[in-house]
Design a protein around this motif. Structure first.
Motif, PDB file in Angstrom:
ATOM      1  N   ALA A  91       7.193  -6.098  13.823  1.00  8.34           N
ATOM      2  CA  ALA A  91       6.005  -5.691  13.840  1.00  8.34           C
ATOM      3  C   ALA A  91       5.602  -5.106  12.454  1.00  8.34           C
ATOM      4  O   ALA A  91       6.541  -4.788  11.663  1.00  8.34           O
ATOM      5  CB  ALA A  91       5.565  -4.596  14.777  1.00  8.34           C
ATOM      6  N   PRO A  92       4.254  -5.111  12.057  1.00  7.96           N
ATOM      7  CA  PRO A  92       4.024  -4.746  10.560  1.00  7.96           C
ATOM      8  C   PRO A  92       4.467  -3.319  10.236  1.00  7.96           C
ATOM      9  O   PRO A  92       4.397  -3.043   9.012  1.00  7.96           O
ATOM     10  CB  PRO A  92       2.642  -4.971  10.594  1.00  7.96           C
ATOM     11  CG  PRO A  92       1.977  -5.069  12.021  1.00  7.96           C
ATOM     12  CD  PRO A  92       3.212  -5.673  12.991  1.00  7.96           C
ATOM     13  N   GLY A 422      -5.633 -11.863   2.129  1.00  5.48           N
ATOM     14  CA  GLY A 422      -4.003 -12.280   1.891  1.00  5.48           C
ATOM     15  C   GLY A 422      -3.496 -13.042   3.401  1.00  5.48           C
ATOM     16  O   GLY A 422      -4.134 -13.043   4.026  1.00  5.48           O
ATOM     17  N   PRO A 423      -2.218 -13.335   3.202  1.00  2.00           N
ATOM     18  CA  PRO A 423      -1.578 -13.942   4.444  1.00  2.00           C
ATOM     19  C   PRO A 423      -1.616 -13.182   5.778  1.00  2.00           C
ATOM     20  O   PRO A 423      -1.081 -13.491   6.477  1.00  2.00           O
ATOM     21  CB  PRO A 423      -0.282 -14.665   3.637  1.00  2.00           C
ATOM     22  CG  PRO A 423       0.013 -13.638   2.582  1.00  2.00           C
ATOM     23  CD  PRO A 423      -1.350 -13.524   2.148  1.00  2.00           C
ATOM     24  N   ARG A 424      -1.729 -11.669   5.307  1.00  2.00           N
ATOM     25  CA  ARG A 424      -1.523 -10.923   6.536  1.00  2.00           C
ATOM     26  C   ARG A 424      -2.682 -11.272   7.537  1.00  2.00           C
ATOM     27  O   ARG A 424      -2.671 -10.826   8.811  1.00  2.00           O
ATOM     28  CB  ARG A 424      -1.773  -9.489   6.222  1.00  2.00           C
ATOM     29  CG  ARG A 424      -0.681  -8.961   5.398  1.00  2.00           C
ATOM     30  CD  ARG A 424      -0.673  -7.343   5.091  1.00  2.00           C
ATOM     31  NE  ARG A 424       0.353  -6.667   4.510  1.00  2.00           N
ATOM     32  CZ  ARG A 424       0.243  -5.442   3.867  1.00  2.00           C
ATOM     33  NH1 ARG A 424      -0.862  -4.785   4.346  1.00  2.00           N
ATOM     34  NH2 ARG A 424       1.257  -5.029   3.251  1.00  2.00           N
ATOM     35  N   HIS A 448     -14.438  -4.812  15.331  1.00  4.25           N
ATOM     36  CA  HIS A 448     -13.107  -3.981  15.186  1.00  4.25           C
ATOM     37  C   HIS A 448     -12.372  -5.015  14.208  1.00  4.25           C
ATOM     38  O   HIS A 448     -12.327  -6.153  14.252  1.00  4.25           O
ATOM     39  CB  HIS A 448     -12.321  -4.063  16.350  1.00  4.25           C
ATOM     40  CG  HIS A 448     -12.977  -3.228  17.363  1.00  4.25           C
ATOM     41  ND1 HIS A 448     -12.406  -1.786  17.576  1.00  4.25           N
ATOM     42  CD2 HIS A 448     -13.967  -2.872  18.116  1.00  4.25           C
ATOM     43  CE1 HIS A 448     -13.169  -1.122  18.384  1.00  4.25           C
ATOM     44  NE2 HIS A 448     -13.974  -1.794  18.912  1.00  4.25           N
ATOM     45  N   LYS A 449     -11.609  -4.534  13.135  1.00  3.45           N
ATOM     46  CA  LYS A 449     -10.949  -5.363  12.145  1.00  3.45           C
ATOM     47  C   LYS A 449      -9.662  -4.604  11.765  1.00  3.45           C
ATOM     48  O   LYS A 449      -9.794  -3.173  11.764  1.00  3.45           O
ATOM     49  CB  LYS A 449     -11.714  -5.676  10.943  1.00  3.45           C
ATOM     50  CG  LYS A 449     -12.447  -4.808  10.164  1.00  3.45           C
ATOM     51  CD  LYS A 449     -13.459  -5.173   9.345  1.00  3.45           C
ATOM     52  CE  LYS A 449     -14.250  -4.335   8.458  1.00  3.45           C
ATOM     53  NZ  LYS A 449     -15.148  -4.693   7.389  1.00  3.45           N
ATOM     54  N   GLY A 450      -8.891  -5.254  10.899  1.00  6.89           N
ATOM     55  CA  GLY A 450      -7.667  -4.501  10.529  1.00  6.89           C
ATOM     56  C   GLY A 450      -6.466  -4.588  11.250  1.00  6.89           C
ATOM     57  O   GLY A 450      -6.353  -5.547  11.939  1.00  6.89           O
ATOM     58  N   TRP A 451      -5.581  -3.910  11.529  1.00  5.98           N
ATOM     59  CA  TRP A 451      -4.577  -3.821  12.351  1.00  5.98           C
ATOM     60  C   TRP A 451      -5.223  -3.204  13.901  1.00  5.98           C
ATOM     61  O   TRP A 451      -5.248  -1.901  14.069  1.00  5.98           O
ATOM     62  CB  TRP A 451      -3.610  -2.780  12.043  1.00  5.98           C
ATOM     63  CG  TRP A 451      -2.770  -3.329  10.917  1.00  5.98           C
ATOM     64  CD1 TRP A 451      -2.920  -2.767   9.757  1.00  5.98           C
ATOM     65  CD2 TRP A 451      -1.958  -4.452  10.580  1.00  5.98           C
ATOM     66  NE1 TRP A 451      -2.175  -3.438   8.800  1.00  5.98           N
ATOM     67  CE2 TRP A 451      -1.690  -4.570   9.197  1.00  5.98           C
ATOM     68  CE3 TRP A 451      -1.748  -5.369  11.319  1.00  5.98           C
ATOM     69  CZ2 TRP A 451      -0.950  -5.345   8.714  1.00  5.98           C
ATOM     70  CZ3 TRP A 451      -0.791  -6.367  10.890  1.00  5.98           C
ATOM     71  CH2 TRP A 451      -0.535  -6.358   9.686  1.00  5.98           C
ATOM     72  N   ILE A 452      -5.664  -3.951  14.628  1.00  3.03           N
ATOM     73  CA  ILE A 452      -6.452  -3.806  15.811  1.00  3.03           C
ATOM     74  C   ILE A 452      -5.693  -3.788  17.297  1.00  3.03           C
ATOM     75  O   ILE A 452      -6.080  -3.648  18.304  1.00  3.03           O
ATOM     76  CB  ILE A 452      -7.652  -4.619  15.970  1.00  3.03           C
ATOM     77  CG1 ILE A 452      -7.191  -5.882  16.395  1.00  3.03           C
ATOM     78  CG2 ILE A 452      -8.551  -4.401  14.758  1.00  3.03           C
ATOM     79  CD1 ILE A 452      -8.708  -6.901  16.760  1.00  3.03           C
ATOM     80  N   TYR A 453      -3.986  -3.929  17.054  1.00  2.75           N
ATOM     81  CA  TYR A 453      -3.444  -3.885  18.203  1.00  2.75           C
ATOM     82  C   TYR A 453      -3.725  -2.626  18.999  1.00  2.75           C
ATOM     83  O   TYR A 453      -3.842  -2.962  20.463  1.00  2.75           O
ATOM     84  CB  TYR A 453      -2.119  -4.270  17.885  1.00  2.75           C
ATOM     85  CG  TYR A 453      -1.123  -4.294  18.910  1.00  2.75           C
ATOM     86  CD1 TYR A 453      -0.994  -5.297  19.649  1.00  2.75           C
ATOM     87  CD2 TYR A 453      -0.164  -3.332  19.357  1.00  2.75           C
ATOM     88  CE1 TYR A 453      -0.203  -5.464  20.998  1.00  2.75           C
ATOM     89  CE2 TYR A 453       0.768  -3.347  20.186  1.00  2.75           C
ATOM     90  CZ  TYR A 453       0.811  -4.714  21.199  1.00  2.75           C
ATOM     91  OH  TYR A 453       1.586  -4.608  22.144  1.00  2.75           O
ATOM     92  N   GLU A 503      -3.147  -8.996  10.808  1.00  7.90           N
ATOM     93  CA  GLU A 503      -4.531  -8.188  10.875  1.00  7.90           C
ATOM     94  C   GLU A 503      -5.521  -9.002  11.500  1.00  7.90           C
ATOM     95  O   GLU A 503      -5.394 -10.607  11.458  1.00  7.90           O
ATOM     96  CB  GLU A 503      -4.835  -8.099   9.194  1.00  7.90           C
ATOM     97  CG  GLU A 503      -4.134  -6.478   8.850  1.00  7.90           C
ATOM     98  CD  GLU A 503      -4.653  -6.200   7.348  1.00  7.90           C
ATOM     99  OE1 GLU A 503      -4.814  -7.235   6.730  1.00  7.90           O
ATOM    100  OE2 GLU A 503      -4.518  -5.087   7.004  1.00  7.90           O
ATOM    101  N   ALA A 504      -6.728  -8.546  11.875  1.00  5.65           N
ATOM    102  CA  ALA A 504      -7.517  -9.461  12.207  1.00  5.65           C
ATOM    103  C   ALA A 504      -8.973  -8.968  11.535  1.00  5.65           C
ATOM    104  O   ALA A 504      -8.906  -7.831  11.065  1.00  5.65           O
ATOM    105  CB  ALA A 504      -8.019  -9.010  13.659  1.00  5.65           C
ATOM    106  N   ASP A 505      -9.724  -9.990  11.250  1.00  2.23           N
ATOM    107  CA  ASP A 505     -11.215  -9.549  10.678  1.00  2.23           C
ATOM    108  C   ASP A 505     -12.510 -10.119  11.576  1.00  2.23           C
ATOM    109  O   ASP A 505     -12.221 -10.867  12.256  1.00  2.23           O
ATOM    110  CB  ASP A 505     -11.249 -10.127   9.501  1.00  2.23           C
ATOM    111  CG  ASP A 505     -12.280  -9.347   8.320  1.00  2.23           C
ATOM    112  OD1 ASP A 505     -13.112  -8.668   8.771  1.00  2.23           O
ATOM    113  OD2 ASP A 505     -12.366  -9.878   6.933  1.00  2.23           O
TER     114      ASP A 505
END
Length: 615
Positions: A91-92, A422-424, A448-453, A503-505
């Motif tokens: 996990a990141p 980037g590839p994230r 919502h964006k970024g590390w949204i888990y 990540e999500a955008d």
């Protein structure tokens, strides 16, 4: 503190790409990733080279994972070391947590929580609790390890000094090399620090095997006995054997249970070691776990994922996947909205999921070389989407439900996000508009964006995913696509799994139109029974993470809201979900307030109505 990650590799092209990607996606990236290749004959070497720096490929002519690890260590520059198998994932936030523990002086070795990573019958990968023995209260680290509790190498970060103190990997040990190096390190005084955050995922290949083999073969039993003998020698030499006598005796008893009844040499070796411990139970009487000569069941051959691993050169071509079942009335509109996008998609794949109406004929009548029709027996929307993913040739896959449509500019806006990131980045979704049967329009903006888990552990913040989401091939490859076992919330489940690693955008504005009228009444996702069952599965899968994140009560509130909103929902079931929310966080007033505002007015109205009827 620089971190070197060493990956032993032999013919691991099926999973190597996604393993490397999960390491590069760390919030605190490693200094280097060394792929120590044992002479792979498949595409493993090509995949490793395709990433470029900081990934390095080292050729190791000698066979064996431990020899590959030793060769990787000889090349490593970092002050901290991790040894991952070629099919493991992180996990990141994991490396940041582990390095932080070492830098804070909490221990010489740091380990993060870990999970099994297993593939379901439909192809989707999910995580499950660790398969090791639980740790008993009061045990120190070495006793716990001897008792069957352990952490796989992908969850462990060594300081260079701690690794050297352990003596390093033993290339002559057949199996159980990781237990050997760790227990030698603990016996020589290394201190283990456990982090609360981060997560490592130890892949179980279909059939129950893993790339590291099994410890219950005859060779494995012999290796485990050798490891115990080494630990006895080390503890005896340091005068600490009495402290660990009980733990070692228990370890030998468990090994004895794995010895086939005709393996007299192994049984004698086990008994001799037990005698060195003094007054312990007679391990020679332990019963074997399988019939003589049969051995434990071996792993089934594993199948490769259908999507090729992606490296640092992004493929921004878009494949559109449209699952369809009896959508003759709406499929042409959906297809036209996809083909009209600019820049145009590479292809639009319609998967006809065993339709009995004219869906197939409508699609065949559309003359466009980019349109492909794939037919299969009826298997459900998730299976249809997965078939489309398997057929897709683009590096990005966009999903569109057959009764929805896209607005102009959708694909361009999402591809722009992937191009600049980037590839994230594994997922980009957009806002959407709902069009009711009476023509009224409601806009739902994406936020919502970024590390949204963590946000998703509370509720599904990526709504409309079936028509708004675009995912990278790397993300879909890692998680294995949609889960056909879920009758509803399959998109929520997919997004949870993707955002655990990527990540999500989002594009805030509405770029999809969700037709919420009579034509969509057959959507399974709109029925309370299917939602109720699928959300039970989701909590079983992600409940531990929800509790750790402090969001379980919010998930139950969302469940109660859906029970009140969806067709077939009932107030008693909603109230039970609200009660679980309150019990999850009784000290938080939000759940109490929510329940009061939703249910007290209804109960009051019922009481008034009941009193009036009696009067």
């Amino acid at each position: 503190m620089r971190t070197s990650i060493i990956i032993p590799c032999l013919n691991a092209e099926a999973y190597l790409g996604v393993a490397i990607r999960s390491l590069l996606n760390q919030t605190r990236p490693p200094h280097e990733i060394i792929v120590a290749d044992n002479g792979s004959q498949d595409g493993s070497r090509r995949i490793a080279r395709s990433f470029g720096a900081p990934v390095r490929l080292v050729g190791v002519p000698e066979r064996g994972a431990s020899r590959a690890r030793l060769a990787g260590f000889a090349e490593a520059e970092g002050e901290a070391l991790m040894f991952c198998d070629a099919d493991d994932l992180l996990a990141p936030e994991t490396l940041a947590a582990l390095v932080g523990a070492l830098e804070a002086g909490e221990g010489d070795i740091a380990c993060a929580p870990w999970y099994r990573f297993e593939q379901g019958q439909g192809g989707a990968w999910h995580w499950a609790p660790p398969s090791c023995a639980p740790r008993c209260a009061g045990q120190d680290d070495l006793s716990a390890w001897l008792g069957g509790w352990y952490h796989p190498p992908c969850s462990v970060l060594w300081s260079r000094a701690a690794y050297q103190r352990s003596g390093g990997w033993d290339p002559d040990l057949a199996v159980n090399q990781d237990g050997d190096v760790m227990m030698r390190g603990l016996a020589r005084g290394n201190v283990l620090a456990r982090t609360a955050s981060g997560a490592a995922f130890y892949r179980r290949l279909p059939g129950g095997g893993s790339l590291s083999g099994t410890a219950r073969s005859e060779r494995g039993v012999a290796a485990r006995l050798e490891v115990n003998a080494r630990i006895i020698d080390l503890l005896e030499g340091s005068g600490r054997l009495p402290r660990y006598r009980s733990a070692l005796a228990g370890s030998l008893e468990r090994i004895a249970c794995d010895i086939p009844s005709d393996a007299e040499a192994l049984r004698t070796r086990c008994a001799d070691l037990a005698l060195r411990l003094g007054n312990v139970p007679d391990v020679a009487q332990a019963r074997p776990r399988w019939p003589t000569g049969s051995g434990p069941p071996g792993p089934d051959p594993h199948t490769r994922p259908s999507i090729a691993a992606s490296a640092n050169r992004p493929d921004l071509r878009v494949s559109v996947v449209i699952p369809a079942y009896n959508r003759a009335a709406t499929i042409a509109r959906a297809v036209a909205s996809a083909l009209a996008q600019h820049p145009p998609p590479l292809e639009v794949i319609v998967v006809d999921d065993g339709s009995t109406d004219a869906t197939r004929e409508v699609v065949e009548a559309i003359a466009d070389p980019r349109l492909r029709l794939v037919s299969q027996p009826n298997a459900g929307v998730s299976a249809a989407r997965n078939r489309g993913i398997a057929e897709a040739r683009g590096g990005l896959v966009a999903f569109l439900d057959s009764d929805d449509e896209w607005l102009p500019g959708k694909l361009a806006a999402q591809v722009a996000r992937f191009r600049s990131a980037g590839p994230r980045l594994g997922l980009v979704y957009t806002g959407f508009e709902s069009l009711a049967a009476d023509g009224s329009r409601t806009v739902h903006r994406a936020r919502h964006k970024g590390w949204i888990y963590r946000d998703l552990l509370a509720r599904n913040v990526v709504t409309g995913c079936g028509s708004t989401a675009m995912a990278s091939r790397a993300a879909l490859e890692l998680v294995g696509g949609f889960d056909p076992a879920l009758a509803a919330n399959e998109d929520y489940d997919l997004v949870l799994r993707i955002t655990r690693f990527f990540e999500a955008d989002c594009v805030p504005g509405p770029f999809a139109r969700y037709h919420d009228g009579s034509a969509t009444e057959a959507r399974v996702s709109r029925h309370a029974g299917a939602n109720r069952a699928s959300r039970r599965v989701l909590f079983a899968r992600y409940g531990e993470d929800m509790r750790r994140a402090g969001t379980a009560h919010l998930f139950f509130i969302a469940s109660a809201e859906r029970e009140l909103f969806l067709a077939g929902g009932t107030i008693p079931v909603a109230m039970r979900a609200a009660a679980r929310a309150i019990l999850s966080r009784p000290q938080r007033p939000y759940a109490w307030r929510w329940a009061a505002t939703r249910f007290l007015p209804q109960l009051f109205r019922r009481a008034v109505s009941h009193g009036a009827s009696r009067a």
